[in-house]
Design a protein around this motif. Sequence first.
Motif, PDB file in Angstrom:
ATOM      1  N   GLU A 174       0.829  -1.254   0.128  1.00 21.90           N
ATOM      2  CA  GLU A 174       0.008   0.120   0.049  1.00 21.90           C
ATOM      3  C   GLU A 174       0.955   1.322  -0.112  1.00 21.90           C
ATOM      4  O   GLU A 174       0.478   2.291  -0.532  1.00 21.90           O
ATOM      5  N   LEU A 194       1.600   2.454  -3.253  1.00 21.71           N
ATOM      6  CA  LEU A 194       0.424   3.447  -3.842  1.00 21.71           C
ATOM      7  C   LEU A 194       0.226   4.917  -3.147  1.00 21.71           C
ATOM      8  O   LEU A 194       0.302   5.965  -3.844  1.00 21.71           O
ATOM      9  N   ARG A 219       1.148   8.264  -5.166  1.00 21.96           N
ATOM     10  CA  ARG A 219       0.265   9.604  -5.212  1.00 21.96           C
ATOM     11  C   ARG A 219       0.884  10.639  -4.395  1.00 21.96           C
ATOM     12  O   ARG A 219       0.675  12.049  -4.998  1.00 21.96           O
ATOM     13  N   ARG A 227     -13.886   9.135  -8.652  1.00 17.72           N
ATOM     14  CA  ARG A 227     -14.222   7.836  -8.767  1.00 17.72           C
ATOM     15  C   ARG A 227     -15.756   7.675  -9.170  1.00 17.72           C
ATOM     16  O   ARG A 227     -16.622   7.915  -8.476  1.00 17.72           O
ATOM     17  N   ARG A 251     -12.634  12.668  -4.652  1.00 15.58           N
ATOM     18  CA  ARG A 251     -12.076  12.244  -3.347  1.00 15.58           C
ATOM     19  C   ARG A 251     -10.454  12.924  -3.178  1.00 15.58           C
ATOM     20  O   ARG A 251      -9.831  12.695  -3.998  1.00 15.58           O
ATOM     21  N   TYR A 303      -4.396  10.185   6.140  1.00 15.58           N
ATOM     22  CA  TYR A 303      -3.466   9.313   5.420  1.00 15.58           C
ATOM     23  C   TYR A 303      -1.931   9.860   5.434  1.00 15.58           C
ATOM     24  O   TYR A 303      -1.223   9.062   5.490  1.00 15.58           O
ATOM     25  N   ASP A 308     -12.436   7.402   0.932  1.00 11.53           N
ATOM     26  CA  ASP A 308     -12.017   5.902   0.758  1.00 11.53           C
ATOM     27  C   ASP A 308     -13.155   5.006   1.019  1.00 11.53           C
ATOM     28  O   ASP A 308     -13.559   4.015   0.230  1.00 11.53           O
TER      29      ASP A 308
HETATM   30  C1  IPM Z   1      -8.074   2.916  -2.313  1.00 11.70           C
HETATM   31  C2  IPM Z   1      -7.229   1.913  -1.498  1.00 11.70           C
HETATM   32  C3  IPM Z   1      -5.973   2.554  -1.073  1.00 11.70           C
HETATM   33  C4  IPM Z   1      -6.654   3.875   0.100  1.00 11.70           C
HETATM   34  C5  IPM Z   1      -5.330   1.583   0.002  1.00 11.70           C
HETATM   35  C6  IPM Z   1      -4.841   0.392  -0.842  1.00 11.70           C
HETATM   36  C7  IPM Z   1      -4.052   2.189   0.462  1.00 11.70           C
HETATM   37  O1  IPM Z   1      -8.235   1.510  -0.569  1.00 11.70           O
HETATM   38  O2  IPM Z   1      -7.269   3.189  -3.520  1.00 11.70           O
HETATM   39  O3  IPM Z   1      -8.949   3.104  -2.090  1.00 11.70           O
HETATM   40  O4  IPM Z   1      -6.789   3.571   0.988  1.00 11.70           O
HETATM   41  O5  IPM Z   1      -6.549   4.832  -0.738  1.00 11.70           O
END
Ligand code: IPM
Length: 361
Positions: free
Chosen positions: A89, A92, A96, A106, A134, A141, A251
């Motif tokens: 994670e 990702l 970002r 989304r 979002r 986060y 999320d």
């Molecule tokens: C999302 C996922 C991610 C988030 C995780 C995998 C870090 O749940 O892209 O929604 O929480 O943003």
Amino acid sequence: MKKTILVLPGDGIGPEITAQAVRVLEAVTEGSDLTLNFVEGVIGGAAYDAAGHPFPEATQVAALAADAVLLGAVGGPQYDSLDRPLRPERGLLGIRAAMGLFANLRPAMLYPQLADASSLKPEVVAGLDILIVRELTGGAYFGQPRGIRTVTVNGQSLREGFNTMHYNELEIERIGRVAFEAAMKRNKKVCSVDKANVLETSELWREVMNRVAKDYPEVELSHMYVDNAAMQLVRWPKQFDVIVTENLFGDILSDQASMLSGSIGMLPSASLNDKGQGLYEPSHGSAPDIAGKGIANPLATILSAAMLLRYSFGRGDLAERIETAVSRVLDQGLRTADICTAADRKVSTIEMGDAVVAALR
Ligand code: IPM
Ligand code: MG
């Protein structure tokens, strides 16, 4: 026009689904004036395995140099015991942050062909088309300080986890503008979701949203507490057009909204920075339970590729061709296992890719 796309398949079903999206991108640009150059890189668990880090330097360099990034998914149970900074994670979250992708779009829309796949009554979801905006690089986060520390409570030594949620006015304003701009191209309604009855971040969030709204007199702004929004999303989702919210709320609500459409396997997403660069990925995760079986639904990733053409390359025409092709394939009754009912023809990941390519041609 020549553009470079960094493809990051990631983990689990990621490689299977990105492969189909790349085929579709190749097919839709065939014979057009847009030439795509695909570069592949690693992220998440795959990057940890290959390079000892979920977001290696080489991937960061390639991401910043690319015109757009197409990502599969990250994560898998084999990485659960890793230290937090090495977890998939983090790959990702790292990309970002590195690319400054603060705006996550989304969509949650129901394909009429899949009305039966939703767990809600058809009349509640028929014609559903909402967009969740979002905020993606702030809130709990990323907020500092964070960690696990030792505290003493009533003489007892205990470990305590803590995170920090903060948003400054600029962060709120820029995501607000993205939402209002999107609403201008849609049904001109923005619902800002917060927890202003409890959180100071939300109090400021609301104030700034009201301020941004003054620049968009045609758009109707409403505010909703996040708990109520969760309830309204299943009660009467069609009341929403654009929902704008902070990172953690977004999320949760985006997963919830995705299920209104029957399968999370259908929904694309775009994450954009202020330079027009974007990262495109399906809304779903790496689905380790079905990885390697050839049964994953590639449509969310294929539709993410369409968003890529639209938002990063200004090619709404090519994006529409992909979206029409997907719709045609659904009309033909072709379904991967996640959206398949008794009346449908069950197809594999590759067969679904074949069908979309065939519909394009
Ligand atoms: C999302 C996922 C991610 C988030 C995780 C995998 C870090 O749940 O892209 O929604 O929480 O943003
Ligand atoms: Mg999520």
